[in-house]
Write a protein that holds these residues in place. Sequence first.
Motif, PDB file in Angstrom:
ATOM      1  N   LYS A 237      69.841 -37.409  23.452  1.00  0.00           N
ATOM      2  CA  LYS A 237      68.416 -37.658  23.250  1.00  0.00           C
ATOM      3  C   LYS A 237      68.038 -37.066  21.899  1.00  0.00           C
ATOM      4  N   PRO A 238      66.943 -37.507  21.294  1.00  0.00           N
ATOM      5  CA  PRO A 238      66.557 -36.977  19.978  1.00  0.00           C
ATOM      6  C   PRO A 238      66.399 -35.467  20.012  1.00  0.00           C
ATOM      7  N   LYS A 239      66.855 -34.810  18.935  1.00  0.00           N
ATOM      8  CA  LYS A 239      66.672 -33.356  18.890  1.00  0.00           C
ATOM      9  C   LYS A 239      65.187 -33.047  18.750  1.00  0.00           C
ATOM     10  N   GLY A 240      64.783 -31.907  19.245  1.00  0.00           N
ATOM     11  CA  GLY A 240      63.363 -31.594  19.341  1.00  0.00           C
ATOM     12  C   GLY A 240      62.781 -30.896  18.140  1.00  0.00           C
ATOM     13  N   PHE A 241      63.402 -31.062  16.969  1.00  0.00           N
ATOM     14  CA  PHE A 241      62.856 -30.405  15.774  1.00  0.00           C
ATOM     15  C   PHE A 241      63.298 -31.184  14.540  1.00  0.00           C
ATOM     16  N   GLY A 242      62.798 -30.789  13.384  1.00  0.00           N
ATOM     17  CA  GLY A 242      63.174 -31.445  12.138  1.00  0.00           C
ATOM     18  C   GLY A 242      62.822 -32.919  12.141  1.00  0.00           C
ATOM     19  N   ARG A 243      63.809 -33.771  11.867  1.00  0.00           N
ATOM     20  CA  ARG A 243      63.581 -35.212  11.774  1.00  0.00           C
ATOM     21  C   ARG A 243      63.544 -35.891  13.142  1.00  0.00           C
ATOM     22  N   LEU A 244      63.758 -35.126  14.212  1.00  0.00           N
ATOM     23  CA  LEU A 244      63.815 -35.675  15.570  1.00  0.00           C
ATOM     24  C   LEU A 244      64.894 -36.749  15.680  1.00  0.00           C
ATOM     25  N   ALA A 245      65.972 -36.560  14.934  1.00  0.00           N
ATOM     26  CA  ALA A 245      67.015 -37.581  14.850  1.00  0.00           C
ATOM     27  C   ALA A 245      67.845 -37.645  16.129  1.00  0.00           C
ATOM     28  N   GLN A 246      68.186 -38.863  16.531  1.00  0.00           N
ATOM     29  CA  GLN A 246      69.135 -39.054  17.627  1.00  0.00           C
ATOM     30  C   GLN A 246      70.505 -39.443  17.086  1.00  0.00           C
TER      31      GLN A 246
END
Length: 232
Positions: free
Chosen positions: A109-118
């Motif tokens: 799942k998308p990471k919860g910080f920065g660019r929220l990149a998956q």
Amino acid sequence: MISFPVATREEIAAITARALLEIGAVHLSPSEPFTYTSGLKSPVYVDCRKIIGFPRVRSRLIDLSLTMMADIAGLEAFDAVAGGETAGIPFAAWIADRLAVPMQYVRKKPKGFGRLAQIEGELTAGQRVLLVEDLATDGGSKVRFVEALREAGATVSHCFVVFHHDVFPGSRDRLAEHGIEIHALARWADVLAAARATESLPTGELDEVDEFLRAPLAWSAARGGIEALPER
């Protein structure tokens, strides 16, 4: 120049099965079953992560993966290789390196910080991407990874794994419904045959594995595990 060893599908499966047994990646525990992420109880567990600690084994298995995928899809079928978080990442890196193509990896799942990149790595619209994982059970995580790649613009129709349980009802159909073909070096039938041929695992425990493979959900339910795969 990329070279591919010559081997039939049967030879690939037998070599892979023997390698998994040799490095101790196949674990049996009928009396105290393993619990998979899904909640399924199982007398067997295959730990493909062990492969990363055996350079000769992993090199041979990557050779075989290239042979298989070249035969199935062709030598120029993929523009990039994506590894599923986390166990698929090293296998994707080795395959991408051998194919001389870019690599990405896909988070659950998308990471919860920065660019929220998956998805990490460079991905361009229209790239033909091979999804790589270490193993497959019911196929659910593969669908989620493929959906993320497609949403980012990739074209994905093939998933490669080292090991596929290939015993759970509807797993292949679930993937096919999403336009995904799954390819594996070995399945349980191959590992079981190799274990019996080499007498590398106790016969009584292998008989219990046989029972599980014939009806995995019933075996699980009888031991306190799930009795049906979750809807995806």
